[in-house]
Design an enzyme around this catalytic site. Structure first.
Site, PDB file in Angstrom:
ATOM      1  N   THR A  48       1.128  -1.454   0.195  1.00 14.29           N
ATOM      2  CA  THR A  48      -0.026   0.329  -0.056  1.00 14.29           C
ATOM      3  C   THR A  48       1.268   1.153  -0.073  1.00 14.29           C
ATOM      4  O   THR A  48       0.878   2.333  -0.768  1.00 14.29           O
ATOM      5  CB  THR A  48      -1.019  -0.127   1.664  1.00 14.29           C
ATOM      6  OG1 THR A  48      -1.712  -1.611   1.399  1.00 14.29           O
ATOM      7  CG2 THR A  48      -1.461   0.984   1.261  1.00 14.29           C
ATOM      8  N   GLY A  67      -3.158   5.993   5.819  1.00 15.38           N
ATOM      9  CA  GLY A  67      -3.725   5.736   3.928  1.00 15.38           C
ATOM     10  C   GLY A  67      -2.879   5.510   3.392  1.00 15.38           C
ATOM     11  O   GLY A  67      -1.694   6.366   3.777  1.00 15.38           O
ATOM     12  N   GLU A 127       9.436  10.775   8.723  1.00 12.67           N
ATOM     13  CA  GLU A 127       8.417  11.500   8.946  1.00 12.67           C
ATOM     14  C   GLU A 127       7.027  10.839   8.877  1.00 12.67           C
ATOM     15  O   GLU A 127       5.658  10.634  10.098  1.00 12.67           O
ATOM     16  CB  GLU A 127       7.473  12.373   8.106  1.00 12.67           C
ATOM     17  CG  GLU A 127       6.934  13.256   8.230  1.00 12.67           C
ATOM     18  CD  GLU A 127       6.454  14.248   9.457  1.00 12.67           C
ATOM     19  OE1 GLU A 127       7.669  15.326   9.801  1.00 12.67           O
ATOM     20  OE2 GLU A 127       6.028  13.845  10.362  1.00 12.67           O
ATOM     21  N   GLU A 181      -6.921  -4.512  10.607  1.00 12.40           N
ATOM     22  CA  GLU A 181      -6.259  -5.358  10.254  1.00 12.40           C
ATOM     23  C   GLU A 181      -6.144  -6.784  10.726  1.00 12.40           C
ATOM     24  O   GLU A 181      -7.024  -6.663  12.058  1.00 12.40           O
ATOM     25  CB  GLU A 181      -4.667  -5.578  11.153  1.00 12.40           C
ATOM     26  CG  GLU A 181      -4.045  -4.353  10.831  1.00 12.40           C
ATOM     27  CD  GLU A 181      -3.445  -3.973   9.759  1.00 12.40           C
ATOM     28  OE1 GLU A 181      -2.528  -5.109   8.847  1.00 12.40           O
ATOM     29  OE2 GLU A 181      -2.369  -2.928   9.268  1.00 12.40           O
ATOM     30  N   ASP A 228       0.787   0.582  19.240  1.00 15.19           N
ATOM     31  CA  ASP A 228       1.017   0.751  17.729  1.00 15.19           C
ATOM     32  C   ASP A 228       1.109   2.288  18.536  1.00 15.19           C
ATOM     33  O   ASP A 228       2.484   3.279  18.508  1.00 15.19           O
ATOM     34  CB  ASP A 228       0.002   1.072  16.754  1.00 15.19           C
ATOM     35  CG  ASP A 228       0.430   1.797  15.416  1.00 15.19           C
ATOM     36  OD1 ASP A 228       0.663   1.442  14.992  1.00 15.19           O
ATOM     37  OD2 ASP A 228      -0.150   2.953  15.892  1.00 15.19           O
ATOM     38  N   ILE A 234       0.766  13.554   8.229  1.00 16.61           N
ATOM     39  CA  ILE A 234       0.378  15.024   9.381  1.00 16.61           C
ATOM     40  C   ILE A 234       2.010  15.510   9.779  1.00 16.61           C
ATOM     41  O   ILE A 234       2.398  14.692  10.343  1.00 16.61           O
ATOM     42  CB  ILE A 234      -0.313  14.536  11.060  1.00 16.61           C
ATOM     43  CG1 ILE A 234      -1.939  14.004  10.631  1.00 16.61           C
ATOM     44  CG2 ILE A 234      -0.239  15.914  11.387  1.00 16.61           C
ATOM     45  CD1 ILE A 234      -2.091  13.806  12.213  1.00 16.61           C
ATOM     46  N   LYS A 242       4.665   4.781  18.564  1.00 18.30           N
ATOM     47  CA  LYS A 242       4.751   6.252  18.453  1.00 18.30           C
ATOM     48  C   LYS A 242       4.767   7.665  19.419  1.00 18.30           C
ATOM     49  O   LYS A 242       5.463   8.567  19.260  1.00 18.30           O
ATOM     50  CB  LYS A 242       3.103   6.110  17.250  1.00 18.30           C
ATOM     51  CG  LYS A 242       2.749   6.025  16.115  1.00 18.30           C
ATOM     52  CD  LYS A 242       1.149   5.981  15.995  1.00 18.30           C
ATOM     53  CE  LYS A 242       1.249   5.500  14.733  1.00 18.30           C
ATOM     54  NZ  LYS A 242       0.024   5.220  13.685  1.00 18.30           N
ATOM     55  N   GLY A 256       0.510   9.314  10.173  1.00 15.03           N
ATOM     56  CA  GLY A 256       1.105   9.298   9.037  1.00 15.03           C
ATOM     57  C   GLY A 256       1.922  10.301   7.324  1.00 15.03           C
ATOM     58  O   GLY A 256       2.147  10.753   7.901  1.00 15.03           O
ATOM     59  N   LYS A 284       7.505   2.498  11.936  1.00 18.23           N
ATOM     60  CA  LYS A 284       7.253   3.302  13.109  1.00 18.23           C
ATOM     61  C   LYS A 284       8.061   1.564  14.120  1.00 18.23           C
ATOM     62  O   LYS A 284       8.341   1.959  14.978  1.00 18.23           O
ATOM     63  CB  LYS A 284       6.072   3.159  14.423  1.00 18.23           C
ATOM     64  CG  LYS A 284       4.773   2.319  13.639  1.00 18.23           C
ATOM     65  CD  LYS A 284       3.457   2.053  12.925  1.00 18.23           C
ATOM     66  CE  LYS A 284       2.328   1.812  12.679  1.00 18.23           C
ATOM     67  NZ  LYS A 284       1.763   1.340  11.958  1.00 18.23           N
TER      68      LYS A 284
HETATM   69  N1  HSE Z   1      -2.673   0.929  11.845  1.00 19.43           N
HETATM   70  C1  HSE Z   1      -2.129   2.209  12.538  1.00 19.43           C
HETATM   71  C2  HSE Z   1      -3.757   3.089  12.987  1.00 19.43           C
HETATM   72  C3  HSE Z   1      -1.860   2.777  10.936  1.00 19.43           C
HETATM   73  O1  HSE Z   1      -4.359   2.316  12.961  1.00 19.43           O
HETATM   74  O2  HSE Z   1      -3.086   4.377  12.764  1.00 19.43           O
HETATM   75  C4  HSE Z   1      -0.789   3.657  10.745  1.00 19.43           C
HETATM   76  O3  HSE Z   1       0.265   3.894  11.265  1.00 19.43           O
END
Ligand code: HSE
Length: 404
Positions: A11, A297, A124, A185, A196, A131, A200, A129, A100
């Site tokens: 993607t 995205g 970045e 997912e 996740d 931003i 970050k 994403g 990440k």
């Molecule tokens: N799985 C992540 C989210 C994708 O939902 O934010 C982007 O890092």
């Protein structure tokens, strides 16, 4: 011409190729940088794809080609992404990534390798994403001392919570719907358990405070225990529920945490809904700032990766400055952090005096649910809350209150 190799034609990888193809001329006009995708590494063939002649299956082709200046690593995971990134940097090639997991686990080492070889390691797209947040922290805000970052950093969980709140649905039902729509997912653990968001906030905190924040040190709770009943109480309190990832620097100590919070209408994070992300930053001179946009995205993420490619191209031969110190940033134990707690408990609201004997003064909340009521404690530490909760029977759930 700056030659680029893209590792992974999924993607984000196909998005990167699309951004470079679509915006090649505008990038050239604005920056003078003439980007060309020379190779795309993937295990698969893509017969009929306009870029099929660029597909290679062997990383050695890329590593051994001195014409390749920049490697885009958008494979995900750490194996073989780590070894490929390391080898590319050792060969003096810059690496730009959206990965990440890799940045959180091995970013310190890869940044060091980049520095030693006068190359750039840029990421970045690893947080938020599309931003811009990493570059602002590295450059625009470098005159400030950042003392707080609080973010809605995961689009999947924000989508699930927003839908539960808007439609009064249960977590499991919304998760299934999100999986069908491709917003979650098939294995949603990393998102719904908060891992996740944890990675970050570790990356953002390392950049903001200048030392390596180890994501495994961050207290993390996901959203799997949130129910439609919690939402009824949230509505009664004019609040919503958000999975927040925050870190704060106070008197040289950093606290970090990922957990669901009850967020009030006056809070700028209240209105961040669906798959959108937002990152609130406080600096000692800046005051408050908020960064908002699409946190995931294909095109949005690819746009951030290509912005890194452009920066890496501008710093070929020297490497863009981007780093934190390898020493570990000690995190304070969250048990000492103070906040108010919303608690759901079995029984009747007329019995709240029993709770006050243990918790001290509380504000009760009723959501019209038979056999239970809620209350909000005064400000107390996590440890005090745990000690009080251990002394009473019938606690059904707890959510932390975000008070600005
Ligand atoms: N799985 C992540 C989210 C994708 O939902 O934010 C982007 O890092």
């Amino acid at each position: 011409m700056v030659q680029v190799a893209v590792l992974g034609y999924g993607t984000v990888g196909s998005g990167v190729v699309k951004v470079i193809d679509t915006n090649h001329d505008s990038i050239l006009e604005k920056t003078g940088i003439d980007l060309n995708v020379k190779y795309i590494l993937d295990l698969r063939d893509f017969p009929g794809d306009p870029n099929q002649d660029k597909i290679v299956h062997d990383f050695e082709v890329i590593a051994g080609d001195p014409e390749v200046d920049i490697v885009v690593e958008v494979m995900g995971g750490t194996k073989p992404a780590f070894s490929f990134s390391k080898r590319a940097l050792e060969a003096g090639k810059s690496v730009c990534t959206s990965n990440k997991e890799l940045v959180a686990r091995h970013g310190t080492e890869l940044l060091q390798t980049a520095k030693e070889h006068h190359a750039s390691y840029l990421f970045e797209a690893s947080c938020g994403g599309g931003i811009p947040i990493i570059r602002p922290l590295r450059t625009s805000l470098c005159a400030d001392v950042i003392d707080e970052i609080t973010g809605i950093l995961n689009g999947t969980t924000n989508y699930i919570l927003s839908k539960m709140i808007d439609e009064g649905l249960e977590f499991d039902d919304v998760l299934k719907d999100a999986q069908q729509k491709g917003y979650a997912e098939r294995n949603p653990e990393a998102d719904v358990e908060g891992y996740d968001a944890c990675r970050k906030i570790a990356i953002l905190s390392s950049l903001a405070y200048g030392k390596r924040v180890d994501f495994t040190d961050i207290y993390t709770e996901g959203i799997t225990k949130i129910t439609s009943l919690d939402i009824l109480y949230a509505r009664k309190m004019n609040r919503t529920i958000k999975l927040l990832a925050y870190s704060k620097m106070q008197d040289g100590c950093v606290t970090a945490m990922v957990a669901p919070y009850l967020v009030g209408k006056e809070d700028p994070l209240y209105s961040v809904n669906g798959v959108f992300n937002a990152i609130f930053v406080h600096g000692n001179m800046l005051g408050d700032a908020m960064f908002y946009g699409q946190g995931a995205g294909k095109e949005a993420t690819a746009s951030a990766v290509v912005a890194d490619v452009i920066e890496a191209a501008a710093f070929l031969g020297s490497g863009a400055v981007s780093s934190w110190k390898p020493e570990k940033q000690a995190l304070t134990d969250v048990s000492g952090t103070e906040k108010r707690f919303f608690v759901r408990v079995k029984g009747e609201v007329s019995e709240a005096a029993e709770m006050e004997k243990v918790f001290g003064p509380v504000e009760t909340v009723q959501a019209g649910i038979e056999g239970e009521y809620g209350f909000v404690t005064a400000c107390m530490t996590e440890k005090q809350y745990e000690d009080c909760a251990a002394q009473v029977q019938g606690i059904l759930g707890m959510i932390r209150m975000r008070d600005k």
